[in-house]
Design a protein around this motif. Sequence first.
Motif, mmCIF file in Angstrom:
data_model
loop_
_atom_site.group_PDB
_atom_site.id
_atom_site.type_symbol
_atom_site.label_atom_id
_atom_site.label_comp_id
_atom_site.label_asym_id
_atom_site.label_seq_id
_atom_site.Cartn_x
_atom_site.Cartn_y
_atom_site.Cartn_z
ATOM 1 N N LYS A 285 0.826 -1.202 0.000
ATOM 2 C CA LYS A 285 0.000 0.000 0.000
ATOM 3 C C LYS A 285 0.862 1.254 0.000
ATOM 4 O O LYS A 285 2.063 1.215 0.310
ATOM 5 C CB LYS A 285 -0.959 -0.016 1.187
ATOM 6 C CG LYS A 285 -0.339 -0.151 2.565
ATOM 7 C CD LYS A 285 -1.454 -0.364 3.590
ATOM 8 C CE LYS A 285 -0.912 -0.462 5.000
ATOM 9 N NZ LYS A 285 -1.987 -0.718 5.986
ATOM 10 N N ASP A 286 0.239 2.341 -0.370
ATOM 11 C CA ASP A 286 0.932 3.623 -0.441
ATOM 12 C C ASP A 286 1.533 3.968 0.918
ATOM 13 O O ASP A 286 0.852 3.912 1.952
ATOM 14 C CB ASP A 286 -0.056 4.709 -0.868
ATOM 15 C CG ASP A 286 0.603 6.074 -1.008
ATOM 16 O OD1 ASP A 286 1.761 6.122 -1.452
ATOM 17 O OD2 ASP A 286 -0.055 7.077 -0.679
ATOM 18 N N GLY A 287 2.819 4.307 0.919
ATOM 19 C CA GLY A 287 3.486 4.714 2.154
ATOM 20 C C GLY A 287 4.157 3.595 2.909
ATOM 21 O O GLY A 287 4.699 3.822 4.005
ATOM 22 N N ALA A 288 4.173 2.382 2.369
ATOM 23 C CA ALA A 288 4.821 1.262 3.052
ATOM 24 C C ALA A 288 6.304 1.569 3.269
ATOM 25 O O ALA A 288 6.979 2.120 2.386
ATOM 26 C CB ALA A 288 4.660 -0.013 2.243
ATOM 27 N N ILE A 289 6.803 1.213 4.439
ATOM 28 C CA ILE A 289 8.202 1.470 4.817
ATOM 29 C C ILE A 289 8.921 0.125 4.924
ATOM 30 O O ILE A 289 8.522 -0.750 5.686
ATOM 31 C CB ILE A 289 8.269 2.236 6.144
ATOM 32 C CG1 ILE A 289 7.682 3.634 5.969
ATOM 33 C CG2 ILE A 289 9.699 2.305 6.665
ATOM 34 C CD1 ILE A 289 7.475 4.389 7.259
ATOM 35 N N VAL A 290 9.994 -0.028 4.137
ATOM 36 C CA VAL A 290 10.691 -1.308 4.021
ATOM 37 C C VAL A 290 12.120 -1.165 4.533
ATOM 38 O O VAL A 290 12.838 -0.235 4.150
ATOM 39 C CB VAL A 290 10.701 -1.786 2.553
ATOM 40 C CG1 VAL A 290 11.402 -3.133 2.437
ATOM 41 C CG2 VAL A 290 9.282 -1.876 2.011
ATOM 42 N N SER A 291 12.522 -2.089 5.398
ATOM 43 C CA SER A 291 13.869 -2.040 5.961
ATOM 44 C C SER A 291 14.435 -3.448 6.092
ATOM 45 O O SER A 291 13.727 -4.442 5.944
ATOM 46 C CB SER A 291 13.852 -1.360 7.341
ATOM 47 O OG SER A 291 13.074 -2.122 8.259
ATOM 48 N N ASN A 292 15.732 -3.498 6.387
ATOM 49 C CA ASN A 292 16.417 -4.772 6.567
ATOM 50 C C ASN A 292 17.327 -4.680 7.782
ATOM 51 O O ASN A 292 17.992 -3.678 7.994
ATOM 52 C CB ASN A 292 17.252 -5.099 5.321
ATOM 53 C CG ASN A 292 18.218 -6.244 5.572
ATOM 54 O OD1 ASN A 292 17.822 -7.328 5.987
ATOM 55 N ND2 ASN A 292 19.495 -6.001 5.350
ATOM 56 N N SER A 293 17.328 -5.750 8.591
ATOM 57 C CA SER A 293 18.267 -5.815 9.707
ATOM 58 C C SER A 293 19.036 -7.131 9.681
ATOM 59 O O SER A 293 19.627 -7.531 10.674
ATOM 60 C CB SER A 293 17.533 -5.643 11.055
ATOM 61 O OG SER A 293 18.379 -5.055 12.010
ATOM 62 N N GLY A 294 18.986 -7.811 8.515
ATOM 63 C CA GLY A 294 19.886 -8.931 8.275
ATOM 64 C C GLY A 294 21.208 -8.369 7.784
ATOM 65 O O GLY A 294 21.297 -7.191 7.413
ATOM 66 N N HIS A 295 22.243 -9.172 7.716
ATOM 67 C CA HIS A 295 23.585 -8.609 7.486
ATOM 68 C C HIS A 295 23.741 -7.947 6.121
ATOM 69 O O HIS A 295 24.331 -6.884 6.008
ATOM 70 C CB HIS A 295 24.648 -9.684 7.659
ATOM 71 C CG HIS A 295 26.036 -9.117 7.650
ATOM 72 N ND1 HIS A 295 26.576 -8.463 8.744
ATOM 73 C CD2 HIS A 295 26.973 -9.033 6.676
ATOM 74 C CE1 HIS A 295 27.793 -8.035 8.450
ATOM 75 N NE2 HIS A 295 28.053 -8.367 7.198
ATOM 76 N N ARG A 329 3.659 5.102 -3.190
ATOM 77 C CA ARG A 329 5.039 5.359 -2.773
ATOM 78 C C ARG A 329 5.498 4.290 -1.789
ATOM 79 O O ARG A 329 4.778 3.952 -0.841
ATOM 80 C CB ARG A 329 5.151 6.742 -2.145
ATOM 81 C CG ARG A 329 4.879 7.898 -3.108
ATOM 82 C CD ARG A 329 4.425 9.140 -2.392
ATOM 83 N NE ARG A 329 3.152 8.900 -1.683
ATOM 84 C CZ ARG A 329 2.540 9.813 -0.938
ATOM 85 N NH1 ARG A 329 3.067 11.014 -0.786
ATOM 86 N NH2 ARG A 329 1.404 9.531 -0.329
ATOM 87 N N ILE A 330 6.696 3.766 -2.022
ATOM 88 C CA ILE A 330 7.319 2.799 -1.126
ATOM 89 C C ILE A 330 8.623 3.413 -0.650
ATOM 90 O O ILE A 330 9.404 3.952 -1.451
ATOM 91 C CB ILE A 330 7.560 1.455 -1.833
ATOM 92 C CG1 ILE A 330 6.223 0.813 -2.218
ATOM 93 C CG2 ILE A 330 8.378 0.508 -0.943
ATOM 94 C CD1 ILE A 330 6.349 -0.432 -3.062
ATOM 95 N N TYR A 331 8.857 3.330 0.645
ATOM 96 C CA TYR A 331 10.049 3.944 1.229
ATOM 97 C C TYR A 331 11.027 2.875 1.706
ATOM 98 O O TYR A 331 10.659 1.985 2.477
ATOM 99 C CB TYR A 331 9.643 4.854 2.393
ATOM 100 C CG TYR A 331 8.771 5.999 1.941
ATOM 101 C CD1 TYR A 331 9.339 7.130 1.353
ATOM 102 C CD2 TYR A 331 7.382 5.937 2.050
ATOM 103 C CE1 TYR A 331 8.548 8.186 0.906
ATOM 104 C CE2 TYR A 331 6.584 6.981 1.595
ATOM 105 C CZ TYR A 331 7.171 8.100 1.018
ATOM 106 O OH TYR A 331 6.395 9.125 0.564
ATOM 107 N N VAL A 332 12.259 2.972 1.233
ATOM 108 C CA VAL A 332 13.318 2.029 1.611
ATOM 109 C C VAL A 332 14.292 2.739 2.536
ATOM 110 O O VAL A 332 14.786 3.833 2.218
ATOM 111 C CB VAL A 332 14.056 1.487 0.373
ATOM 112 C CG1 VAL A 332 15.225 0.598 0.789
ATOM 113 C CG2 VAL A 332 13.088 0.702 -0.524
#
Length: 418
Positions: A285-295, A329-332
Motif C-alpha cells: 500500500k501507499d506509504g509502506a516502509i521497508v527495511s532490513n536488519s539482516g547482514h 510510494r514505497i520507502y526504503v
Amino acid sequence: MDYHIKDPALAEQGKLRIEWAAQSMRVLKTIKERFATEKPLKGLKISACLHVTTETAYLMQTLKAGGAEVRLCASNPLSTQDDVAASLVVHDDIPVFAIKGEDRDTYYRHIHQALAHEPHITMDDGADLVTTVHTDKKDLLSGIIGGTEETTTGVIRLRSMAEKGVLAYPIIAVNDADTKHLFDNRYGTGQSTIDGIIRATNRLIAGSVFVVCGYGWCGRGVAMRARGMGARVIVTEVNPIRALEAVMDGFEVMPIMEAARVGDFFCTLTGNTSVIRKEHFEVMKDGAIVSNSGHFNVELDLESLASIAKSRRTIRPFVEEFTLSDGRRIYVLAEGRLVNLAAAEGHPSSVMDMSFANQALSVEYLVKKGSSLSKSVHPVPKEIDENIAMIKLSSMNIRIDSLTEEQVKYLSSWELGT
C-alpha cells in the motif's frame, strides 16, 4: 601509520563516545585488565572486519592491551561511525580503514588493507574478510592460526565453506555462543532496529501493522519490541517450527504475499536473499516502509523495485522514496542495509559487552588450541560462555545458587529415581 578514515579531527568526539560505551562493558573491562597484565596475545597479528562502532573500539583496545597488533576495517559500508574510527587512529595508534558511505570498491580495498600485515587471526562479521583471504589472498593462509565469526550470516557462509572442503583454517562461531545470540541477537537487534526505523522516519509504531520476515533470534527480538510499542505484528517464515513458535508467542503468521498487502512497516531478518521481491512491492500500500536488519542488503530485491518505479528520490536522511506508476510510494530505509547501524548507533553497549567478550576470549583460545583444531566451524567452549555469563551477573550485582553435593550426585547418576 597506514590508515584511511574520514577525518582525524573527529577523534576527540569519538574518544568521549567510546568512554561512554565502555562504562557499560564491565565484562570486557575485566578481560582487558587481565590481558594488560598477562599479555596472552603478545606478538599476535589480528585483522578485524567488524562494524566500526564505539563497542568495537573497546574490543580493539582490549586486544591491543593483550599484546596484539590489530588492524580494523568495516564489515558494512554504512555502519562506520567516523568519529570512532578517528579516535582509534589518533588516540590508540590502531590502523583503521573505514569511512561511512564508502562504495563497494573502497570497501574491498579496505579489507585488503586490513590484511596487509599478514594476520595470524581473522575476526569477521559476515565472512567477507575470510572469503577475501580464500579467493584473493591465498598466500596468507599458511600463516593464519584461526578466526572468529560474529554473526548468523557469516556462520552460514563459513559452514558452507567447511562442508565443501574449502575452509582452510578453524573458525570459532562466536554468534552461536549462548551469551551472544540469546542477548545480542534478540535484545540488541530488537531495540536497535526499532531505534533505527524511528530515527530514520519519525513515524509512530503504535497502531501500525509491522511485518517481521524471519523468526530467528533477531526476528524474535524485533517482533517483541514492535509489539511492545503497540504494533500489530505479523511474522513470515519458511521454517515450520519457527512459524509455530511465532504462533505460540501470540503473533499472526502468514505468507509474505499476504502480509505485503497489509503491512505499514516491513523488516527482513533472515540471512537469505530476495525475501521481499518484485511481486511483493507491487501489492504494497501507499506509504509502506521497508527495511532490513539482516547482514546483507540482498534480502530486499531493490533492483526489481527500481525497475517498476517511475521515479525515486531521497526524501530525508536514510529514506529513499520509490514512486510507482500508479502513484503509490514505497520507502526504503538505509539503502536496504542494516538499518540499526546505518540509521542509528547499533546495539547498546551493555549487550555488546558479552558478544565482544566472546570475541576476546575466543582469540585467546585460538592462540592456545588453534593448531589442534580441524579446519571447520567450532563452537565457543562452554566454559568460556558460562564464565562470561557469571561475570555479567556479578557486574549487575546478581547472585545465583550452586548445586549441592547431593544434587551433583543425583544429576550424574542413573540409579536414583523416584
